[in-house]
Design a protein around this motif. Structure first.
Motif, PDB file in Angstrom:
ATOM      1  N   VAL A   1       0.845  -1.199   0.000  1.00 19.08           N
ATOM      2  CA  VAL A   1       0.000   0.000   0.000  1.00 19.08           C
ATOM      3  C   VAL A   1       0.879   1.247   0.000  1.00 19.08           C
ATOM      4  O   VAL A   1       0.611   2.210  -0.735  1.00 19.08           O
TER       5      VAL A   1
ATOM      6  N   VAL B   1      -1.931  -2.298  -4.973  1.00 19.38           N
ATOM      7  CA  VAL B   1      -3.049  -2.994  -4.339  1.00 19.38           C
ATOM      8  C   VAL B   1      -2.952  -4.481  -4.691  1.00 19.38           C
ATOM      9  O   VAL B   1      -2.899  -4.839  -5.861  1.00 19.38           O
TER      10      VAL B   1
ATOM     11  N   GLN C   1      -5.209  -7.724   0.745  1.00 18.62           N
ATOM     12  CA  GLN C   1      -6.112  -6.732   1.327  1.00 18.62           C
ATOM     13  C   GLN C   1      -7.292  -7.422   2.026  1.00 18.62           C
ATOM     14  O   GLN C   1      -7.620  -7.095   3.163  1.00 18.62           O
TER      15      GLN C   1
END
Length: 179
Positions: free
Chosen positions: A162, A167, A172
């Motif tokens: 991040v 991403v 995540q």
């Protein structure tokens, strides 16, 4: 942007895509955002040492074939190259689940260098392959090894990505359910 191969025979380049990004453990003279074509970051290795045990494996990252992987390229001075390779073999090859390769890596300025990278050996018994999200979460939650607990490893890798503006949807999601 240069697309020719940069061949600096005096220095060693190392590609980090997991814990090497945030804890390289070796001296380097330069660190750059880079990406590797032909491989992707994947939670596809049962950890029996660093983030788990044979009886209660954790799950760590490997470079698996296909796609593209963003990470960090470290340039190691020639005089540190031999000791760095020795250190990396001790760290990454504890159970021989990775294959050591020198692969073309594109740096953030467009230059291409050959970098030392560790890709997963799909024939190794610790290769987990594609697991369901629930199985990934279970293994990460329960993993603990000599380098610490597995959720910290996933969280640190996610946070570093991040910070680089990258991403990784799986990391995540896993991080979100760990919090």
């Amino acid at each position: 942007m240069s697309v020719e191969m940069q061949d600096d025979a005096t220095d060693l380049w190392v590609f980090g895509y997991g814990s090497l990004m945030w804890r390289p453990g070796f001296p380097f003279v330069e660190q750059r955002h880079a990406h590797l074509h032909g491989y992707h970051r994947s939670l596809c290795v049962f950890s029996h040492v660093h983030r788990g045990s044979p009886e209660k494996p954790g799950l760590v990252l490997g470079l698996d074939r296909g796609g593209r992987c963003h990470g960090v390229a470290f340039r190691v001075a020639k005089e540190e190259a031999e000791s760095t390779v020795h250190y990396l073999r001790e760290r990454e090859q504890v159970t021989s689940v990775y294959l050591e390769r020198h692969l073309p890596l594109r740096l953030d300025d467009g230059h291409i260098v050959r970098a030392l990278a560790y890709i997963v050996d799909r024939a190794h018994p610790q290769y987990a392959g594609r697991l369901s999200f629930d199985e990934i979460v279970r293994l990460v939650r329960n993993g603990k090894g000599i380098s610490g607990i597995n959720p910290d490893y996933v969280r640190s890798t996610h946070e570093h990505l991040v910070g680089m503006g990258v991403v990784d949807p799986l990391l995540q999601r896993v991080t979100q359910v760990m919090d």
